[in-house]
Design a protein around this motif. Structure first.
Motif, PDB file in Angstrom:
ATOM      1  N   MET A 195       0.700  -0.757  -0.358  1.00  0.00           N
ATOM      2  CA  MET A 195       0.463   0.134   0.056  1.00  0.00           C
ATOM      3  C   MET A 195       0.909   0.959  -0.089  1.00  0.00           C
ATOM      4  O   MET A 195       1.799   1.379   0.637  1.00  0.00           O
ATOM      5  CB  MET A 195      -0.863  -0.243   0.637  1.00  0.00           C
ATOM      6  CG  MET A 195      -1.952   1.382   1.443  1.00  0.00           C
ATOM      7  SD  MET A 195      -3.133   1.033   2.763  1.00  0.00           S
ATOM      8  CE  MET A 195      -3.663  -0.663   2.496  1.00  0.00           C
ATOM      9  N   PHE A 224       0.809   5.482  -1.014  1.00  0.00           N
ATOM     10  CA  PHE A 224       0.188   6.884  -1.350  1.00  0.00           C
ATOM     11  C   PHE A 224       1.248   7.680  -2.574  1.00  0.00           C
ATOM     12  O   PHE A 224       2.557   8.019  -2.010  1.00  0.00           O
ATOM     13  CB  PHE A 224      -0.019   7.758   0.411  1.00  0.00           C
ATOM     14  CG  PHE A 224      -0.374   8.999  -0.164  1.00  0.00           C
ATOM     15  CD1 PHE A 224      -1.803   8.785  -0.098  1.00  0.00           C
ATOM     16  CD2 PHE A 224       0.236  10.667  -0.060  1.00  0.00           C
ATOM     17  CE1 PHE A 224      -2.874  10.329  -0.471  1.00  0.00           C
ATOM     18  CE2 PHE A 224      -0.356  11.350  -0.321  1.00  0.00           C
ATOM     19  CZ  PHE A 224      -2.257  11.463  -0.754  1.00  0.00           C
ATOM     20  N   LEU A 270      -3.977   6.477  -3.151  1.00  0.00           N
ATOM     21  CA  LEU A 270      -3.841   5.833  -2.452  1.00  0.00           C
ATOM     22  C   LEU A 270      -3.793   4.582  -2.712  1.00  0.00           C
ATOM     23  O   LEU A 270      -4.940   3.689  -3.522  1.00  0.00           O
ATOM     24  CB  LEU A 270      -4.765   5.645  -1.031  1.00  0.00           C
ATOM     25  CG  LEU A 270      -4.177   4.541   0.063  1.00  0.00           C
ATOM     26  CD1 LEU A 270      -2.887   5.085   0.801  1.00  0.00           C
ATOM     27  CD2 LEU A 270      -4.345   4.186   0.623  1.00  0.00           C
ATOM     28  N   VAL A 312      -4.725   2.280   6.073  1.00  0.00           N
ATOM     29  CA  VAL A 312      -4.719   2.985   5.004  1.00  0.00           C
ATOM     30  C   VAL A 312      -4.728   5.271   5.430  1.00  0.00           C
ATOM     31  O   VAL A 312      -4.343   5.663   4.995  1.00  0.00           O
ATOM     32  CB  VAL A 312      -6.569   3.719   4.210  1.00  0.00           C
ATOM     33  CG1 VAL A 312      -7.089   4.820   4.247  1.00  0.00           C
ATOM     34  CG2 VAL A 312      -6.640   2.266   3.253  1.00  0.00           C
ATOM     35  N   ALA A 344      -1.270   5.294   6.445  1.00  0.00           N
ATOM     36  CA  ALA A 344       0.539   5.483   5.166  1.00  0.00           C
ATOM     37  C   ALA A 344      -0.601   6.906   4.350  1.00  0.00           C
ATOM     38  O   ALA A 344       0.524   7.747   4.398  1.00  0.00           O
ATOM     39  CB  ALA A 344      -0.302   4.370   3.582  1.00  0.00           C
ATOM     40  N   VAL A 345      -1.647   6.956   4.570  1.00  0.00           N
ATOM     41  CA  VAL A 345      -1.859   9.010   4.098  1.00  0.00           C
ATOM     42  C   VAL A 345      -1.293  10.133   5.598  1.00  0.00           C
ATOM     43  O   VAL A 345      -0.686  10.230   4.863  1.00  0.00           O
ATOM     44  CB  VAL A 345      -4.010   9.202   4.202  1.00  0.00           C
ATOM     45  CG1 VAL A 345      -3.644  11.424   4.240  1.00  0.00           C
ATOM     46  CG2 VAL A 345      -3.842   8.684   3.007  1.00  0.00           C
ATOM     47  N   TYR A 349     -10.981  10.806   3.134  1.00  0.00           N
ATOM     48  CA  TYR A 349     -10.193  11.268   2.320  1.00  0.00           C
ATOM     49  C   TYR A 349     -10.557  11.648   0.910  1.00  0.00           C
ATOM     50  O   TYR A 349     -10.667  11.945  -0.212  1.00  0.00           O
ATOM     51  CB  TYR A 349      -9.018   9.932   1.787  1.00  0.00           C
ATOM     52  CG  TYR A 349      -8.857   9.089   2.791  1.00  0.00           C
ATOM     53  CD1 TYR A 349      -7.761   9.818   3.510  1.00  0.00           C
ATOM     54  CD2 TYR A 349     -10.255   8.132   3.344  1.00  0.00           C
ATOM     55  CE1 TYR A 349      -7.700   8.908   5.429  1.00  0.00           C
ATOM     56  CE2 TYR A 349      -9.524   7.244   4.352  1.00  0.00           C
ATOM     57  CZ  TYR A 349      -8.576   7.890   5.213  1.00  0.00           C
ATOM     58  OH  TYR A 349      -8.306   7.036   6.947  1.00  0.00           O
ATOM     59  N   VAL A 409      -8.708  12.184  -2.279  1.00  0.00           N
ATOM     60  CA  VAL A 409      -7.686  11.247  -2.769  1.00  0.00           C
ATOM     61  C   VAL A 409      -8.550  10.640  -3.127  1.00  0.00           C
ATOM     62  O   VAL A 409      -9.330   9.896  -3.030  1.00  0.00           O
ATOM     63  CB  VAL A 409      -7.802  10.352  -1.433  1.00  0.00           C
ATOM     64  CG1 VAL A 409      -6.275   9.890  -2.227  1.00  0.00           C
ATOM     65  CG2 VAL A 409      -6.175  11.591  -0.610  1.00  0.00           C
ATOM     66  N   LEU A 457      -8.818   6.179  -4.550  1.00  0.00           N
ATOM     67  CA  LEU A 457      -7.738   5.130  -4.399  1.00  0.00           C
ATOM     68  C   LEU A 457      -7.781   4.154  -5.566  1.00  0.00           C
ATOM     69  O   LEU A 457      -8.942   4.386  -5.918  1.00  0.00           O
ATOM     70  CB  LEU A 457      -9.119   4.204  -2.940  1.00  0.00           C
ATOM     71  CG  LEU A 457      -8.939   2.765  -3.233  1.00  0.00           C
ATOM     72  CD1 LEU A 457      -7.787   2.724  -1.883  1.00  0.00           C
ATOM     73  CD2 LEU A 457     -10.504   2.275  -1.947  1.00  0.00           C
TER      74      LEU A 457
END
Length: 142
Positions: free
Chosen positions: A26, A28, A42, A75, A78-79, A100, A103, A105
């Protein structure tokens, strides 16, 4: 990698744990192609593929089974880690505490459509992201 992956079909995932996906990585970054090119994205890379392309440069033969709740946690991490590693606070467009909104996905692989649980996970994510995409090799999976 480079066409050496194990070719598998949907039956590999027939006993998959409920509300789980087999995830390789995973990260970003920016989406590099398609209608959301240039947008913050992401990526969740799912394991396994139904092809053995000689030009493939992606590792996806192994990974971890993660529940949807674990994926949600990862998630978020990661962000936020992306920004904290730069010594910055995560902007609200990237994480407003509920989702998000700025963002995209991107579910990718391997071949993400091998895993039947992907539809339920993506449906769960729709209200949390600007958009949800799948990057597939386009070959019907069996």
């Amino acid at each position: 990698m480079f066409g050496t992956n194990e070719i598998i079909g949907k039956k590999y995932f027939k006993d998959a744990p409920a509300d789980s996906l087999f995830v390789t990585s995973m990260f970003f970054t920016l989406q590099g192609e398609g209608p959301y090119a240039g947008m913050p994205a992401l990526f969740i890379r799912l394991a396994k593929c139904n092809l053995d392309c000689s030009f493939c440069d992606t590792f996806f033969d192994d990974g971890d089974w993660l529940t949807f709740d674990q994926l949600d946690h990862n998630v978020h991490a990661a962000v936020n880690d992306f920004w904290s590693k730069q010594g910055k606070t995560t902007p609200t467009w990237a994480n407003n505490g509920v989702g998000y909104p700025g963002v995209v996905l991107v579910m990718t692989g391997g071949e993400p459509l091998l895993q039947d649980n992907i539809s339920a996970f993506m449906s769960r994510q729709l209200p949390r992201f600007k958009a949800v995409q799948v990057e597939s090799n386009g070959i019907p999976v069996t």
